[in-house]
Design an enzyme around this catalytic site. Structure first.
Site, PDB file in Angstrom:
ATOM      1  N   CYS A   1      12.601   3.002  67.498  1.00 45.41           N
ATOM      2  CA  CYS A   1      13.243   2.079  66.851  1.00 45.41           C
ATOM      3  C   CYS A   1      12.648   0.831  66.296  1.00 45.41           C
ATOM      4  CB  CYS A   1      14.134   1.439  68.272  1.00 45.41           C
ATOM      5  SG  CYS A   1      15.442   0.320  67.686  1.00 45.41           S
TER       6      CYS A   1
ATOM      7  N   ASP B   1       5.626  19.758  66.660  1.00 42.03           N
ATOM      8  CA  ASP B   1       6.297  20.502  67.562  1.00 42.03           C
ATOM      9  C   ASP B   1       5.726  20.097  69.188  1.00 42.03           C
ATOM     10  OD1 ASP B   1       4.379  22.895  66.220  1.00 42.03           O
ATOM     11  OD2 ASP B   1       4.165  22.571  68.315  1.00 42.03           O
TER      12      ASP B   1
ATOM     13  N   CYS C   1      19.957   3.045  69.806  1.00 38.84           N
ATOM     14  CA  CYS C   1      18.814   2.823  70.428  1.00 38.84           C
ATOM     15  C   CYS C   1      19.160   2.621  72.005  1.00 38.84           C
ATOM     16  CB  CYS C   1      17.795   1.877  70.023  1.00 38.84           C
ATOM     17  SG  CYS C   1      16.518   1.628  71.040  1.00 38.84           S
TER      18      CYS C   1
ATOM     19  N   LEU D   1      -6.293  31.632  59.547  1.00 41.82           N
ATOM     20  CA  LEU D   1      -5.802  33.107  58.919  1.00 41.82           C
ATOM     21  C   LEU D   1      -6.666  33.554  57.631  1.00 41.82           C
ATOM     22  CD1 LEU D   1      -3.735  35.254  59.483  1.00 41.82           C
ATOM     23  CD2 LEU D   1      -2.397  34.202  57.802  1.00 41.82           C
TER      24      LEU D   1
ATOM     25  N   HIS E   1       0.109  13.115  64.347  1.00 39.32           N
ATOM     26  CA  HIS E   1       0.980  12.730  63.395  1.00 39.32           C
ATOM     27  C   HIS E   1       2.355  12.652  64.124  1.00 39.32           C
ATOM     28  CE1 HIS E   1      -1.822  14.664  60.132  1.00 39.32           C
ATOM     29  NE2 HIS E   1      -2.125  13.566  60.321  1.00 39.32           N
TER      30      HIS E   1
ATOM     31  N   GLN F   1      -2.059  18.201  64.904  1.00 38.64           N
ATOM     32  CA  GLN F   1      -1.399  17.623  63.877  1.00 38.64           C
ATOM     33  C   GLN F   1       0.162  18.022  63.652  1.00 38.64           C
ATOM     34  OE1 GLN F   1      -3.976  18.210  59.744  1.00 38.64           O
ATOM     35  NE2 GLN F   1      -4.550  20.006  61.137  1.00 38.64           N
ATOM     36  N   ASN F   2       0.163  18.821  64.551  1.00 40.83           N
ATOM     37  CA  ASN F   2       1.620  19.559  64.593  1.00 40.83           C
ATOM     38  C   ASN F   2       2.642  18.430  65.281  1.00 40.83           C
ATOM     39  OD1 ASN F   2       0.412  21.537  63.659  1.00 40.83           O
ATOM     40  ND2 ASN F   2       0.449  22.793  65.565  1.00 40.83           N
TER      41      ASN F   2
ATOM     42  N   THR G   1      -5.388  25.406  60.276  1.00 37.72           N
ATOM     43  CA  THR G   1      -5.033  24.123  59.367  1.00 37.72           C
ATOM     44  C   THR G   1      -5.675  24.575  58.148  1.00 37.72           C
ATOM     45  OG1 THR G   1      -5.104  21.761  59.146  1.00 37.72           O
ATOM     46  CG2 THR G   1      -7.105  22.705  60.338  1.00 37.72           C
TER      47      THR G   1
HETATM   48  C1  BV8 Z   1      -3.321   8.005  55.655  1.00 36.26           C
HETATM   49  C2  BV8 Z   1       3.687  14.888  59.844  1.00 36.26           C
HETATM   50  C3  BV8 Z   1      -4.352   5.837  55.199  1.00 36.26           C
HETATM   51  C4  BV8 Z   1       4.951  14.949  58.909  1.00 36.26           C
HETATM   52  C5  BV8 Z   1       1.775  15.077  58.216  1.00 36.26           C
HETATM   53  C6  BV8 Z   1      -5.961  11.891  47.681  1.00 36.26           C
HETATM   54  C7  BV8 Z   1      -7.011  12.263  48.076  1.00 36.26           C
HETATM   55  C8  BV8 Z   1      -7.279  12.359  49.569  1.00 36.26           C
HETATM   56  C9  BV8 Z   1      -6.347  11.934  50.488  1.00 36.26           C
HETATM   57  C10 BV8 Z   1      -5.024  11.296  50.064  1.00 36.26           C
HETATM   58  C11 BV8 Z   1      -4.940  11.249  48.396  1.00 36.26           C
HETATM   59  N1  BV8 Z   1      -3.712  10.612  48.382  1.00 36.26           N
HETATM   60  C12 BV8 Z   1      -3.190  10.258  49.608  1.00 36.26           C
HETATM   61  C13 BV8 Z   1      -4.172  10.609  50.401  1.00 36.26           C
HETATM   62  C14 BV8 Z   1      -3.847  10.446  51.951  1.00 36.26           C
HETATM   63  C15 BV8 Z   1      -2.946  11.245  52.343  1.00 36.26           C
HETATM   64  C16 BV8 Z   1      -3.506  12.870  52.264  1.00 36.26           C
HETATM   65  O1  BV8 Z   1      -4.573  13.193  52.850  1.00 36.26           O
HETATM   66  N2  BV8 Z   1      -2.687  13.512  51.222  1.00 36.26           N
HETATM   67  C17 BV8 Z   1      -3.174  14.936  50.893  1.00 36.26           C
HETATM   68  C18 BV8 Z   1      -1.567  15.651  50.473  1.00 36.26           C
HETATM   69  C19 BV8 Z   1      -3.907  14.729  49.620  1.00 36.26           C
HETATM   70  N3  BV8 Z   1      -3.147  11.158  53.722  1.00 36.26           N
HETATM   71  C20 BV8 Z   1      -2.146  10.356  54.585  1.00 36.26           C
HETATM   72  O2  BV8 Z   1      -1.275  10.017  53.805  1.00 36.26           O
HETATM   73  C21 BV8 Z   1      -2.289  10.162  55.891  1.00 36.26           C
HETATM   74  N4  BV8 Z   1      -2.620   8.636  56.278  1.00 36.26           N
HETATM   75  O3  BV8 Z   1      -4.246   8.460  54.988  1.00 36.26           O
HETATM   76  O4  BV8 Z   1      -3.181   6.670  55.987  1.00 36.26           O
HETATM   77  C22 BV8 Z   1      -3.898   4.322  55.641  1.00 36.26           C
HETATM   78  C23 BV8 Z   1      -5.110   3.401  55.731  1.00 36.26           C
HETATM   79  C24 BV8 Z   1      -4.583   2.299  55.921  1.00 36.26           C
HETATM   80  C25 BV8 Z   1      -3.330   1.925  56.325  1.00 36.26           C
HETATM   81  C26 BV8 Z   1      -2.255   2.761  56.421  1.00 36.26           C
HETATM   82  C27 BV8 Z   1      -2.513   4.080  56.060  1.00 36.26           C
HETATM   83  C28 BV8 Z   1      -1.222  10.593  57.010  1.00 36.26           C
HETATM   84  C29 BV8 Z   1      -0.981  12.151  56.811  1.00 36.26           C
HETATM   85  C30 BV8 Z   1      -0.200  12.506  57.758  1.00 36.26           C
HETATM   86  C31 BV8 Z   1       0.982  13.132  56.979  1.00 36.26           C
HETATM   87  N5  BV8 Z   1       2.121  13.845  57.972  1.00 36.26           N
HETATM   88  N6  BV8 Z   1       2.546  15.864  59.365  1.00 36.26           N
HETATM   89  C32 BV8 Z   1       5.674  16.380  59.208  1.00 36.26           C
HETATM   90  O5  BV8 Z   1       5.122  17.324  59.964  1.00 36.26           O
HETATM   91  O6  BV8 Z   1       6.680  16.182  58.610  1.00 36.26           O
HETATM   92  S1  BV8 Z   1       0.573  16.169  57.322  1.00 36.26           S
HETATM   93  C33 BV8 Z   1       1.018  17.730  57.577  1.00 36.26           C
HETATM   94  O7  BV8 Z   1       0.201  18.639  56.782  1.00 36.26           O
HETATM   95  C34 BV8 Z   1       0.613  18.189  58.910  1.00 36.26           C
HETATM   96  O8  BV8 Z   1       0.591  17.153  60.003  1.00 36.26           O
HETATM   97  C35 BV8 Z   1      -1.068  18.553  58.533  1.00 36.26           C
HETATM   98  O9  BV8 Z   1      -1.654  17.318  58.761  1.00 36.26           O
HETATM   99  C36 BV8 Z   1      -1.165  18.566  57.074  1.00 36.26           C
HETATM  100  C37 BV8 Z   1      -1.725  20.016  56.839  1.00 36.26           C
HETATM  101  O10 BV8 Z   1      -0.884  20.874  57.201  1.00 36.26           O
HETATM  102  P1  BV8 Z   1      -1.534  22.099  58.269  1.00 36.26           P
HETATM  103  O11 BV8 Z   1      -1.103  21.735  59.444  1.00 36.26           O
HETATM  104  O12 BV8 Z   1      -2.819  22.326  58.009  1.00 36.26           O
HETATM  105  O13 BV8 Z   1      -0.561  23.171  57.577  1.00 36.26           O
HETATM  106  P2  BV8 Z   1      -0.723  24.371  56.213  1.00 36.26           P
HETATM  107  O14 BV8 Z   1       0.538  24.677  56.136  1.00 36.26           O
HETATM  108  O15 BV8 Z   1      -1.307  23.006  55.205  1.00 36.26           O
HETATM  109  O16 BV8 Z   1      -1.835  25.244  56.618  1.00 36.26           O
HETATM  110  C38 BV8 Z   1      -1.406  25.812  57.700  1.00 36.26           C
HETATM  111  C39 BV8 Z   1      -2.740  26.733  57.951  1.00 36.26           C
HETATM  112  O17 BV8 Z   1      -2.643  27.821  58.884  1.00 36.26           O
HETATM  113  C40 BV8 Z   1      -3.265  27.837  56.477  1.00 36.26           C
HETATM  114  O18 BV8 Z   1      -4.697  27.466  56.366  1.00 36.26           O
HETATM  115  C41 BV8 Z   1      -2.962  29.007  56.976  1.00 36.26           C
HETATM  116  O19 BV8 Z   1      -3.947  29.920  56.555  1.00 36.26           O
HETATM  117  C42 BV8 Z   1      -3.231  29.171  58.544  1.00 36.26           C
HETATM  118  N7  BV8 Z   1      -2.181  30.027  59.395  1.00 36.26           N
HETATM  119  C43 BV8 Z   1      -1.157  30.358  59.002  1.00 36.26           C
HETATM  120  N8  BV8 Z   1      -0.751  31.223  59.931  1.00 36.26           N
HETATM  121  C44 BV8 Z   1      -1.695  31.480  60.779  1.00 36.26           C
HETATM  122  C45 BV8 Z   1      -2.723  30.552  60.348  1.00 36.26           C
HETATM  123  N9  BV8 Z   1      -3.916  30.510  61.018  1.00 36.26           N
HETATM  124  C46 BV8 Z   1      -3.999  31.272  62.246  1.00 36.26           C
HETATM  125  N10 BV8 Z   1      -2.998  32.084  62.501  1.00 36.26           N
HETATM  126  C47 BV8 Z   1      -1.901  32.332  61.961  1.00 36.26           C
HETATM  127  N11 BV8 Z   1      -0.892  33.025  62.364  1.00 36.26           N
END
Ligand code: BV8
Length: 237
Positions: free
Chosen positions: A119, A96, A138, A205, A111, A93-94, A179
């Site tokens: 473009c 980077d 571009c 974590l 993602h 999902q990253n 995640t």
């Molecule tokens: C789509 C790129 C449909 C951007 C990202 C209501 C209910 C359910 C779903 C939805 C809803 N309303 C809207 C939705 C859909 C929505 C969604 O799920 N929203 C959420 C907020 C509810 N999803 C979408 O919009 C997706 N698209 O559904 O399209 C569609 C259908 C037809 C036609 C067109 C479209 C698209 C989602 C993608 C968004 N882009 N990233 C950017 O990077 O800037 S999302 C982004 O957040 C990440 O990519 C990842 O996917 C997401 C979660 O992030 P994580 O990677 O999990 O990071 P986080 O900080 O949350 O957690 C870190 C974890 O690591 C923690 O648990 C922590 O404990 C742990 N950790 C920390 N340190 C460590 C560690 N673990 C181990 N070791 C360590 N040292």
């Protein structure tokens, strides 16, 4: 893990695997950017409303890549990908490039990636490491101001979902690393894999929002747990 039945492996990583490299996660204490909620900046609407703000958000994160290095978890996954005798798909999902810089080859960025630009004039995607806020032309069609980050925003369809779904249905083991399980469709992968008979393991974590769906989980930092897990996988136990 009953190793003898494990041939096809699907791994999903999130921001937690890059945390120890120094890249901010989304939902940690630093889950904001310049006071903006990520969900408010990572959307097509935000880009239409204030392109300079969104470009600056991604320019800052793209520039940050040069200041960080892959950690031992990225390196361990690259080794597993190279040495695993069966099929292995690494989905991240990253946005980077740390998996690639650790040596992983077939990383699927569902993602998108900071190191790619899209473009909107000619629809080509091009490798990109500089800023976009200054509206560079571009490299394909030479139109200026048409390049957006090649990132899947909220409300946009993640990349290669058919390929991911097929791999999940065929998996003997699904492992989720670093995640929160907060965003779909990635957060639902464990249910697809488990429904189709895969063993499931979460390495994080702390327990994620989807922990209940995993048969096994290991909590702790990825830099320690992932290399240990890879050793076990390659030792066949
Ligand atoms: C789509 C790129 C449909 C951007 C990202 C209501 C209910 C359910 C779903 C939805 C809803 N309303 C809207 C939705 C859909 C929505 C969604 O799920 N929203 C959420 C907020 C509810 N999803 C979408 O919009 C997706 N698209 O559904 O399209 C569609 C259908 C037809 C036609 C067109 C479209 C698209 C989602 C993608 C968004 N882009 N990233 C950017 O990077 O800037 S999302 C982004 O957040 C990440 O990519 C990842 O996917 C997401 C979660 O992030 P994580 O990677 O999990 O990071 P986080 O900080 O949350 O957690 C870190 C974890 O690591 C923690 O648990 C922590 O404990 C742990 N950790 C920390 N340190 C460590 C560690 N673990 C181990 N070791 C360590 N040292």
């Amino acid at each position: 893990m009953h190793q003898r039945e494990i041939h096809n492996v699907v791994i999903l990583t999130g921001a937690g695997i890059s945390a120890e490299s120094g890249l901010a996660t989304f939902r940690g204490p630093d889950g904001l950017w310049e006071g903006h909620r990520i969900e408010d900046v990572a959307t097509p609407e935000a880009f239409a409303r204030d392109p300079d703000l969104v470009q600056a958000f991604y320019d800052a994160r793209r520039a940050r890549l040069k200041a960080v290095e892959p950690n031992s978890a990225h390196q361990a996954l690259a080794r597993l990908e190279a040495e695993w005798p069966g099929k292995l798909l690494l989905v991240t999902q990253n946005v980077d490039d740390l998996h690639e810089r650790a040596g992983a080859a077939g990383v699927l960025h569902m993602h998108g990636q900071l190191t790619s630009a899209w473009c909107l004039a000619c629809d080509h995607r091009v490798p990109w490491t500089k800023d976009l806020a200054d509206n560079p032309p571009c490299p394909v069609c030479n139109v200026s101001g048409s390049l957006r980050p090649d990132i899947v925003w909220f409300g946009e369809m993640p990349y290669q979902m058919d390929r991911i779904d097929a791999a999940l249905r065929d998996a003997d083991l699904f492992v989720s690393i670093g995640t929160s399980g907060a965003v779909y469709p990635a957060a639902g992968f464990v249910q697809t894999a488990r429904y189709c008979g895969a063993q499931t393991l979460e390495i994080n974590l702390e327990p994620s929002l989807g922990s209940v769906y995993f048969q096994k989980s290991r909590t702790g930092p990825a830099s320690a747990l992932v290399p240990a897990w890879v050793e076990e996988m390659l030792a066949g136990n």
